[in-house]
Design a protein around this motif. Structure first.
Motif, PDB file in Angstrom:
ATOM      1  N   UNK A   1       0.936  -1.289   0.018  1.00 20.73           N
ATOM      2  CA  UNK A   1       0.037  -0.314  -0.003  1.00 20.73           C
ATOM      3  C   UNK A   1       0.814   1.271   0.086  1.00 20.73           C
ATOM      4  N   UNK A   2       0.100   2.255  -0.197  1.00 20.32           N
ATOM      5  CA  UNK A   2       1.048   3.632  -0.147  1.00 20.32           C
ATOM      6  C   UNK A   2       1.279   3.990   1.197  1.00 20.32           C
ATOM      7  N   UNK A   3       0.479   3.444   2.304  1.00 23.36           N
ATOM      8  CA  UNK A   3       0.564   3.521   3.767  1.00 23.36           C
ATOM      9  C   UNK A   3       2.168   3.106   3.901  1.00 23.36           C
ATOM     10  N   UNK A   4       2.468   1.996   3.362  1.00 24.30           N
ATOM     11  CA  UNK A   4       3.620   0.978   3.481  1.00 24.30           C
ATOM     12  C   UNK A   4       4.886   2.008   3.062  1.00 24.30           C
ATOM     13  N   UNK A   5       4.688   2.557   2.092  1.00 30.26           N
ATOM     14  CA  UNK A   5       5.822   3.390   1.435  1.00 30.26           C
ATOM     15  C   UNK A   5       5.834   4.550   2.242  1.00 30.26           C
ATOM     16  N   UNK A   6       4.640   5.277   2.607  1.00 28.52           N
ATOM     17  CA  UNK A   6       5.202   6.426   3.455  1.00 28.52           C
ATOM     18  C   UNK A   6       5.753   6.270   4.780  1.00 28.52           C
ATOM     19  N   UNK A   7       5.282   5.178   5.510  1.00 25.78           N
ATOM     20  CA  UNK A   7       5.967   4.958   6.748  1.00 25.78           C
ATOM     21  C   UNK A   7       7.461   4.714   6.751  1.00 25.78           C
ATOM     22  N   UNK A   8       7.874   3.605   5.694  1.00 26.98           N
ATOM     23  CA  UNK A   8       9.213   3.262   5.514  1.00 26.98           C
ATOM     24  C   UNK A   8      10.067   4.395   5.163  1.00 26.98           C
ATOM     25  N   UNK A   9       9.467   5.386   4.344  1.00 24.05           N
ATOM     26  CA  UNK A   9      10.133   6.172   3.746  1.00 24.05           C
ATOM     27  C   UNK A   9      10.531   7.564   4.975  1.00 24.05           C
ATOM     28  N   UNK A  10       9.468   7.644   5.792  1.00 19.08           N
ATOM     29  CA  UNK A  10       9.802   8.376   7.012  1.00 19.08           C
ATOM     30  C   UNK A  10      10.675   7.925   7.829  1.00 19.08           C
ATOM     31  N   UNK A  11      10.414   6.616   8.241  1.00 19.85           N
ATOM     32  CA  UNK A  11      11.366   5.935   9.134  1.00 19.85           C
ATOM     33  C   UNK A  11      12.823   6.088   8.848  1.00 19.85           C
ATOM     34  N   UNK A  12      12.920   5.729   7.531  1.00 21.80           N
ATOM     35  CA  UNK A  12      14.294   5.740   7.213  1.00 21.80           C
ATOM     36  C   UNK A  12      14.790   7.130   7.108  1.00 21.80           C
TER      37      UNK A  12
END
Lengths: 295, 280
Positions: free
Chosen positions: A158-169
């Motif tokens: 999902x786009x949620x997954x991308x968002x969270x992983x990107x911010x966490x990184x």
């Protein structure tokens, strides 16, 4: 003699009219005209966008908007008895089924983004949401930064997954990810304490909480972590179909009728489910106004 | 109607993510735009680059998890399946009943359901501390769960093959063994098992292949194996046909390798003159 001439002229005009009209038709509209039916792809559990109502037929906000588009197709193609074939789709099947012509229009909760537009096309934005965190009350989690060292469930792809992983990184947060297949499983992971938060679209979290056993146990926290505009999907390279669909949506937005449809699905009790209690956001209201293109 | 689709096989070879050409600011920064989303302006979670993510590495990682999960599960399957299979043929009624119960229970419940029970239900049935340990402290809980679940499911099938193998040996051989003064254990060790394992190599092969294929069910509890990674890439790029074609080819390659190895084993251990080992 005069009568005959009139009939002849009328016939020529009629012929010219149909001829010109037939030549214009291509893509999805031509397929609908030729086959006598339109195939509507719909999600089955995206409350309140597209889900199975108590009578076993798909209902919801996006489904209702799709039916408005289909009404216009019936009028334009002069096919009042156009058959609507209902095809259930999932997030995995929606693209191939649209690309290979099994469905002509997808009605659900699909995020409109540029990467996806390489394969399909979208109508106007009909809903705007973003990623937020669903947590148990008293967890102490207020923002994504609080998830450092904790576990979060993410729905696969999902786009949620991308968002969270990107911010966490970007922020160097050590978050443990648990990938889930669908929303009920993400919720179950949160409910059974396997994770501390379920990150998904704000609107979906609202729906999950209202339909949980004890809605008072959960809350939605944090700022929006992504920008997710939803749109109806159609096949790409098909301006005629897109123009028709966008005209319908622009008409609804211009007349303000879309606000009534929105209220019906987001603030009131809906067929077979409790209300999701999600009043119109200022952003979406502006989006409706901006997309109400004039003729 | 021709398919409206942009074929792009090159995404399968994406390695390191390209630099972000979109100039995105940190997502979700409040006040960076006019709206509550921090603005569609300046905010994105993906780059506009063709290779926004290392899709090739994802496929490799998925394939290795498929192989790791399947091979680890097979170790459980083979050892547990052998014990249960032998137990189903012994004289002791209690042992036989337990083994039969195991086989019927694990064989008759759909694998998907078992996966779900192991992952979501079992930790809740355990004492709170143990359940918590399983859920939160055990590293990679979904992978361990998948290995145990797959291993125990396939053990029930392997057990049946082991039993069938032992029962296919004429009773006279057991009697002859016992008459020669061997104990029952020695009869199993020196007469029954060496022959029956050779007989059941073909069905064991298909079961070993089955584990590789069934390991895809583990994606439902969050194991990022080959099918899960393929789905992931398909959702990221929408190049769904290319990705699943690649996954199909990889699964076929893996199972072909398994078949080749097992053929080799079969040929290596065959006893000349035994009918069950093929006609040539």
């Amino acid at each position: 003699m005069f009568k005959k001439t009139v009939i002849l002229i009328a016939a020529v005009f009629a012929l010219a009219a149909t001829d010109g009209y037939a030549a214009e038709l291509y893509g999805t509209l031509k397929k609908i005209k030729d086959s006598g039916q339109i195939a509507m792809g719909h999600r089955e559990a995206s409350v309140p966008f597209a889900y199975m109502g108590p009578d076993g037929k798909p209902v919801g906000y996006t489904v209702e908007l799709c039916y408005r588009v289909i009404d216009r197709i019936k009028k334009t193609l002069k096919m009042p008895n156009l058959k609507v074939k209902l095809v259930p789709v999932t997030s995995q099947t929606r693209i191939p089924l649209l690309a290979n012509g099994t469905i002509d229009i997808e009605c659900g909760s699909t995020t409109n983004n540029l990467t996806r537009s390489k394969q399909i096309d979208y109508l106007a934005v009909t809903f705007i949401t973003g990623t937020k965190l669903g947590v148990k009350k008293g967890s102490g989690i207020k923002e994504i930064e609080d998830l450092d060292g904790k576990a979060v469930a993410l729905s696969l792809g999902t786009t949620n997954e991308k968002a969270i992983k990107r911010i966490a990184k970007a922020k160097g947060l050590k978050i443990k990810y648990h990938m889930v297949k669908d929303h009920p499983q993400g919720w179950l992971a949160l409910d059974t304490g396997r994770v501390d938060a379920y990150a998904t679209d704000h609107s979906l979290l609202a729906g999950l909480i209202t339909s949980s056993k004890d809605p008072s146990k959960y809350e939605i926290v944090g700022r929006f972590l992504s920008y997710d505009p939803y749109s109806i999907m159609i096949r790409r390279d098909d301006s005629a179909m897109r123009l028709l669909g966008n005209s319908v949506l622009a008409d609804l937005m211009r007349s303000g009728e879309i606000l009534k449809i929105y209220d019906k699905w987001f603030t009131k009790k809906i067929p077979g489910k409790p209300s999701v209690e999600l009043p119109l956001s200022p952003t979406l209201k502006v989006a409706f106004e901006v997309q109400a293109l004039p003729y | 109607m021709a398919m409206k689709y942009n074929w792009d096989w090159s995404i399968l070879l994406c390695r390191s993510p390209e630099a972000d050409p979109t100039g995105a600011v940190e997502p979700g920064t409040p006040g960076s735009g006019a709206t509550e989303f921090g603005g569609g302006m300046g905010q994105t979670f993906d780059t506009g680059a063709e290779c926004a993510q290392p899709y090739f590495d994802w496929i490799v990682s998925g394939l290795s998890w498929t192989v790791i999960v399947a091979c680890a599960a097979w170790v459980i399957t083979f050892s547990l399946g052998s014990v249960i299979g032998v137990s189903r043929t012994v004289e002791n009624k209690t042992v036989r009943a337990i083994a039969t119960a195991y086989v019927e229970m694990f064989r008759n419940v759909p694998l998907l359901l078992q996966m779900f029970i192991w992952f979501f239900v079992v930790p809740e049935l355990l004492p709170e501390d143990a359940g918590r340990w399983l859920k939160r402290e055990l590293p990679l809980p979904e992978y361990w769960t998948a290995i145990v679940c797959l291993g125990m499911y396939h053990a029930s099938r392997t057990a049946e093959q082991v039993r069938a193998g032992i029962e296919s040996i004429p009773r006279g051989q057991t009697h002859a063994g016992l008459a020669m003064g061997l104990t029952r254990t020695q009869v199993y060790r020196h007469v029954l098992l060496p022959v029956s394992y050779r007989i059941i190599i073909p069905p064991l092969t298909s079961d070993f292949m089955g584990i590789f294929k069934n390991s895809s069910v583990a994606l439902t509890i969050g194991v990022m194996e080959l099918t899960a990674q393929s789905r992931q890439i398909a959702e990221y790029t929408f190049n769904i046909f290319e990705v699943f074609t690649a996954a199909t080819v990889l699964y076929m390659m893996v199972t072909l390798i398994v078949v080749t190895i097992m053929r080799f084993v079969e040929a290596k251990v065959r006893i000349p003159g035994t009918i069950a080992l093929g006609g040539d």
